[in-house]
Design a protein around this motif. Sequence first.
Motif, PDB file in Angstrom:
ATOM      1  N   TYR A 250     -52.977  -6.131 -12.605  1.00 47.43           N
ATOM      2  CA  TYR A 250     -52.085  -6.541 -13.925  1.00 47.43           C
ATOM      3  C   TYR A 250     -50.903  -6.831 -13.667  1.00 47.43           C
ATOM      4  CZ  TYR A 250     -50.616  -6.519 -18.429  1.00 47.43           C
ATOM      5  OH  TYR A 250     -49.761  -6.743 -19.438  1.00 47.43           O
TER       6      TYR A 250
ATOM      7  N   TYR B 237     -50.497  11.017 -18.885  1.00 46.79           N
ATOM      8  CA  TYR B 237     -49.970  10.285 -19.568  1.00 46.79           C
ATOM      9  C   TYR B 237     -50.184  10.395 -21.135  1.00 46.79           C
ATOM     10  CZ  TYR B 237     -49.924   5.814 -22.406  1.00 46.79           C
ATOM     11  OH  TYR B 237     -49.511   4.759 -23.296  1.00 46.79           O
TER      12      TYR B 237
ATOM     13  N   ILE C 182     -40.420  -5.614 -12.274  1.00 53.01           N
ATOM     14  CA  ILE C 182     -41.889  -5.422 -12.512  1.00 53.01           C
ATOM     15  C   ILE C 182     -42.293  -7.180 -12.447  1.00 53.01           C
ATOM     16  CG2 ILE C 182     -41.351  -5.705 -14.775  1.00 53.01           C
ATOM     17  CD1 ILE C 182     -43.807  -4.206 -15.508  1.00 53.01           C
TER      18      ILE C 182
ATOM     19  N   ALA D  34     -34.579  10.555  -7.787  1.00 53.14           N
ATOM     20  CA  ALA D  34     -35.555   9.917  -8.438  1.00 53.14           C
ATOM     21  C   ALA D  34     -35.894   8.545  -8.084  1.00 53.14           C
ATOM     22  CB  ALA D  34     -35.475  10.169  -9.944  1.00 53.14           C
ATOM     23  N   PRO D  35     -36.771   7.990  -8.166  1.00 59.46           N
ATOM     24  CA  PRO D  35     -37.096   6.564  -7.913  1.00 59.46           C
ATOM     25  C   PRO D  35     -36.438   5.760  -8.865  1.00 59.46           C
ATOM     26  CG  PRO D  35     -39.209   7.911  -8.163  1.00 59.46           C
ATOM     27  CD  PRO D  35     -38.195   8.725  -8.366  1.00 59.46           C
TER      28      PRO D  35
ATOM     29  N   PHE E 196     -50.607  -1.432 -11.336  1.00 60.29           N
ATOM     30  CA  PHE E 196     -51.695  -1.090 -12.391  1.00 60.29           C
ATOM     31  C   PHE E 196     -52.907  -1.945 -12.170  1.00 60.29           C
ATOM     32  CE2 PHE E 196     -50.312   1.586 -15.643  1.00 60.29           C
ATOM     33  CZ  PHE E 196     -48.896   1.662 -15.771  1.00 60.29           C
TER      34      PHE E 196
ATOM     35  N   PHE F 288     -37.453   7.147 -14.395  1.00 55.28           N
ATOM     36  CA  PHE F 288     -37.819   8.523 -13.780  1.00 55.28           C
ATOM     37  C   PHE F 288     -36.501   9.519 -14.084  1.00 55.28           C
ATOM     38  CE2 PHE F 288     -41.872   8.463 -11.759  1.00 55.28           C
ATOM     39  CZ  PHE F 288     -41.945   6.973 -11.728  1.00 55.28           C
ATOM     40  N   GLY F 289     -36.935  10.779 -14.191  1.00 50.05           N
ATOM     41  CA  GLY F 289     -36.153  11.932 -14.262  1.00 50.05           C
ATOM     42  C   GLY F 289     -35.896  12.337 -12.859  1.00 50.05           C
TER      43      GLY F 289
ATOM     44  N   PHE G 223     -36.013   2.158 -10.655  1.00 47.07           N
ATOM     45  CA  PHE G 223     -36.684   0.752 -10.893  1.00 47.07           C
ATOM     46  C   PHE G 223     -35.810  -0.405 -10.369  1.00 47.07           C
ATOM     47  CE2 PHE G 223     -39.492  -2.046 -13.068  1.00 47.07           C
ATOM     48  CZ  PHE G 223     -38.729  -2.938 -13.770  1.00 47.07           C
TER      49      PHE G 223
ATOM     50  N   PHE H 282     -44.958  10.095 -18.777  1.00 46.01           N
ATOM     51  CA  PHE H 282     -45.730  10.377 -17.666  1.00 46.01           C
ATOM     52  C   PHE H 282     -45.293  11.428 -16.728  1.00 46.01           C
ATOM     53  CE2 PHE H 282     -47.491   5.763 -18.093  1.00 46.01           C
ATOM     54  CZ  PHE H 282     -46.580   5.388 -18.689  1.00 46.01           C
TER      55      PHE H 282
ATOM     56  N   LEU I 253     -46.859   0.748 -22.401  1.00 42.92           N
ATOM     57  CA  LEU I 253     -47.411   1.283 -21.217  1.00 42.92           C
ATOM     58  C   LEU I 253     -47.323   0.250 -20.112  1.00 42.92           C
ATOM     59  CD1 LEU I 253     -49.285   2.989 -19.860  1.00 42.92           C
ATOM     60  CD2 LEU I 253     -51.297   2.100 -21.032  1.00 42.92           C
ATOM     61  N   ARG I 254     -48.275  -0.700 -19.814  1.00 45.25           N
ATOM     62  CA  ARG I 254     -48.278  -1.266 -18.612  1.00 45.25           C
ATOM     63  C   ARG I 254     -47.096  -2.487 -18.303  1.00 45.25           C
ATOM     64  NH1 ARG I 254     -54.318  -2.982 -17.377  1.00 45.25           N
ATOM     65  NH2 ARG I 254     -54.277  -3.918 -19.257  1.00 45.25           N
ATOM     66  N   GLY I 255     -46.677  -3.130 -19.333  1.00 44.20           N
ATOM     67  CA  GLY I 255     -45.799  -4.088 -19.157  1.00 44.20           C
ATOM     68  C   GLY I 255     -44.273  -3.834 -18.784  1.00 44.20           C
ATOM     69  N   TYR I 256     -43.799  -2.640 -18.854  1.00 40.40           N
ATOM     70  CA  TYR I 256     -42.712  -1.969 -19.017  1.00 40.40           C
ATOM     71  C   TYR I 256     -42.362  -1.299 -17.736  1.00 40.40           C
ATOM     72  CZ  TYR I 256     -42.865  -3.719 -23.618  1.00 40.40           C
ATOM     73  OH  TYR I 256     -43.103  -4.814 -24.818  1.00 40.40           O
ATOM     74  N   GLU I 257     -40.901  -1.202 -17.398  1.00 38.71           N
ATOM     75  CA  GLU I 257     -40.509  -0.255 -16.602  1.00 38.71           C
ATOM     76  C   GLU I 257     -40.571   1.194 -16.885  1.00 38.71           C
ATOM     77  OE1 GLU I 257     -39.180  -2.636 -17.790  1.00 38.71           O
ATOM     78  OE2 GLU I 257     -36.876  -2.476 -18.013  1.00 38.71           O
ATOM     79  N   GLN I 258     -40.980   1.753 -16.047  1.00 37.53           N
ATOM     80  CA  GLN I 258     -40.794   3.377 -16.093  1.00 37.53           C
ATOM     81  C   GLN I 258     -39.442   3.863 -15.530  1.00 37.53           C
ATOM     82  OE1 GLN I 258     -44.543   5.485 -14.859  1.00 37.53           O
ATOM     83  NE2 GLN I 258     -45.710   4.170 -15.823  1.00 37.53           N
TER      84      GLN I 258
ATOM     85  N   HIS J 131     -44.960  -2.886  -9.919  1.00 38.25           N
ATOM     86  CA  HIS J 131     -43.630  -2.366 -10.242  1.00 38.25           C
ATOM     87  C   HIS J 131     -42.802  -2.176  -8.639  1.00 38.25           C
ATOM     88  CE1 HIS J 131     -44.526  -0.937 -14.313  1.00 38.25           C
ATOM     89  NE2 HIS J 131     -45.658  -1.793 -13.975  1.00 38.25           N
TER      90      HIS J 131
ATOM     91  N   LEU K  74     -45.703  -9.449 -13.450  1.00 40.95           N
ATOM     92  CA  LEU K  74     -46.837  -9.290 -14.556  1.00 40.95           C
ATOM     93  C   LEU K  74     -47.852 -10.402 -14.170  1.00 40.95           C
ATOM     94  CD1 LEU K  74     -45.138  -8.409 -17.946  1.00 40.95           C
ATOM     95  CD2 LEU K  74     -46.110  -7.079 -16.244  1.00 40.95           C
TER      96      LEU K  74
ATOM     97  N   TYR L  88     -39.915   0.119  -6.894  1.00 35.37           N
ATOM     98  CA  TYR L  88     -39.090   1.076  -6.916  1.00 35.37           C
ATOM     99  C   TYR L  88     -38.243   1.536  -5.550  1.00 35.37           C
ATOM    100  CZ  TYR L  88     -41.004   2.452 -11.432  1.00 35.37           C
ATOM    101  OH  TYR L  88     -41.286   2.250 -13.003  1.00 35.37           O
TER     102      TYR L  88
END
Lengths: 114, 111
Positions: free
Chosen positions: B29, A48, B47, B41-42, B91, A105-106, B44, A33, A98-103, B32, B49, B34
């Motif tokens: 849905y 994305y 999350i 950076a943010p 989301f 970040f750099g 985590f 992303f 995608l949606r169910g997982y943590e992102q 999250h 669900l 942060y």
Amino acid sequence: GAGVSQSPRYKVAKRGQDVALRCDPISGHVSLFWYQQALGQGPEFLTYFQNEAQLDKSGLPSDRFFAERPEGSVSTLKIQRTQQEDSAVYLCASSLALRGYEQYFGPGTRLTVT
Amino acid sequence: QQPVQSPQAVILREGEDAVINCSSSKALYSVHWYRQKHGEAPVFLMILLKGGEQKGHDKISASFNEKKQQSSLYLTASQLSYSGTYFCGTFATGTASKLTFGTGTRLQVTL
């Protein structure tokens, strides 16, 4: 293991110049992303990728913005003919899916257009 | 439209508790959370669900009320390291890939 890396960390461009920002995601992460973060604001979604496919580019602010991920790993965000309003921090994030997982970040690239 | 967070800012003494709320106008849905420190950076946190789910991580926990489209982040016995700006990201149901970040809550923990 290594996290998400971005380069350059800082970029100063004169108005009208083109810039390219690079993102190296975490190895094995399918989803990638790009976000734009203005000072004092939260990140705003740009685009994305799932592997090499760009599945959503609804957040790109204009046709001057272009992103690619040709081999499904490293991604580049290109901004053509930069404008002052493009000044922001550009964040890249990756996740396993995608949606169910943590992102993750750099550190971001801070772009300043003068 | 981005989720609205409250409060916008809060100052705590070390050891005090705080609650940060996130409210969306859309059916969700997932939510999250942060934390972002200045110039970084943010990072985590967690999350959530499903509706009614509550999760915990050390002294930080969160709940998600799917019916009300709201989530809350609970910080107990705050530490100096908790200082930063907290963002919820949502989301919306049916949204393919867009994580929308909230308005942010600036938290400062003092001695």
